[in-house]
Enzyme design. Structure first.
Site, mmCIF file in Angstrom:
data_model
loop_
_atom_site.group_PDB
_atom_site.id
_atom_site.type_symbol
_atom_site.label_atom_id
_atom_site.label_comp_id
_atom_site.label_asym_id
_atom_site.label_seq_id
_atom_site.Cartn_x
_atom_site.Cartn_y
_atom_site.Cartn_z
ATOM 1 C CG HIS A 38 -2.187 -0.675 1.092
ATOM 2 N ND1 HIS A 38 -3.404 -0.076 1.322
ATOM 3 C CD2 HIS A 38 -2.474 -1.948 0.719
ATOM 4 C CE1 HIS A 38 -4.381 -0.943 1.103
ATOM 5 N NE2 HIS A 38 -3.839 -2.088 0.728
ATOM 6 N N GLY A 106 -5.388 -3.529 -8.809
ATOM 7 C CA GLY A 106 -5.121 -2.331 -8.040
ATOM 8 C C GLY A 106 -6.332 -1.654 -7.429
ATOM 9 C CD GLU A 107 -6.959 -2.378 -3.134
ATOM 10 O OE1 GLU A 107 -5.845 -1.933 -2.757
ATOM 11 O OE2 GLU A 107 -7.450 -3.437 -2.718
#
Length: 321
Positions: A38, A106-107
């Site tokens: 992250h 992904g984010e």
């Protein structure tokens, strides 16, 4: 028997703590470990987001047995796929063959930092497919030149290759990602115990390959304290919202989760120290056909008590699943 893993959750602990935690997980007897990759925490109360690949390098040197894995890396925005290939093979060498490369589309939470916008899910999956092809070609040791729809690579080559390339896992959430995982993945990754995801994975070439799930839990001898901590740090995960990949920052998750109550979290996440409740939480993954489940102990400052309890009580109970 389902293999039980431990999650180094980079959103809730600093880099030195994460390495210490995985050393403890190895000593406690966990079968494997994963690390989140992250650039932002989900909520500000989690408070961390260190660079997962530095943590992996340190963990590879600090441990000797426990397998390592990204859960998951997006190889399309923050990281170019040629760079991911180099990072993955380096960790595979440092860990002496204990690394698996978990990949996903992904984010926005993590990928927005490079400022290129956030395309539709269909485009993100196209990008992931192209990235996986580049990574696999580089794993073979060839000099790769590629000019595709989304990526350019010019005479890229890996000069330090492990004896065996890292197996590639692909995260799934719907039909298109399951197809991609079945065709290109050595294993499949999911965060929900949905049998239909595994069936679709199998239908596209995944039969017989490992399938890895993940599950948050919150151990504490004081159940009310466990529920409060889970609500404070993990209420964003309750409900399985489709917006999880779309929101750009912790403020968005704060707003989306504003109506989630502590009792909602207690219903969704095993909290306290009742071993049977934790086993019951893992059971749906086993029944759906998952071969591995990585546990997330919620709360960066509450890992050591969890590891001691897991070694003494939880892991022996989960071996009977």
């Amino acid at each position: 028997m389902v293999s039980i893993g431990y999650t180094m959750m980079s959103e809730q602990a600093g880099p030195r703590q994460l390495v210490s935690h995985v050393v403890g997980a190895e000593k406690a007897g966990f079968d494997f470990s994963v690390v989140s990759d992250h650039s932002f925490p989900w909520l500000e109360s989690q408070g961390h987001a260190s660079y997962a690949w530095s943590v992996l390098g340190a963990a590879a040197q600090a441990t000797s047995r426990i397998p390592l894995m990204t859960y998951v890396t997006c190889p399309t925005f923050r990281y170019h796929p040629a760079v991911v290939a180099q990072k993955a093979t380096t960790v595979q060498i440092l860990s002496e063959g204990r690394f698996r490369l978990g990949l996903g589309s992904g984010e926005n939470l993590n990928e927005h930092v490079i400022g290129v916008g956030w395309p539709a899910a269909s485009v993100r999956l196209e990008m992931l497919e192209e990235a996986v092809d580049i990574i696999r070609r580089m794993f073979s040791g060839e000099s790769v030149s590629h000019h595709g729809a989304h990526f350019d690579v010019e005479k890229a080559r890996l000069w330090d290759l492990p004896d065996e390339p890292p197996p590639i896992g692909i995260a799934v959430s719907g039909p298109r990602s399951c197809e991609l995982a079945g065709r290109y993945g050595d294993l499949v990754i999911a965060t929900e115990p949905k049998q239909e995801l595994l069936q679709r994975f199998d239908a596209h070439g995944g039969a017989g390959k490992p399938r890895v799930g993940q599950l948050p839990v919150c151990y504490d001898t004081d159940r009310e304290a466990a529920v409060a901590r889970a609500h404070d740090q993990f209420r964003w995960a309750v409900g399985g919202w489709k917006v999880n990949t779309e929101l750009p920052g912790p403020a968005g998750f704060e707003q989306a989760a504003q109506h989630v109550r502590p009792e909602d979290v207690a219903e969704a996440i095993a909290c306290g120290d009742d071993v049977d409740a934790f086993v019951d939480a893992v059971r749906p993954y086993a029944e759906a056909g998952f071969t591995e489940v990585a546990l997330i102990q919620i709360g960066g400052d509450h890992q050591q008590p969890f590891l001691a309890w897991a070694e003494a009580e939880l892991l022996p109970a989960l071996r009977n699943l």
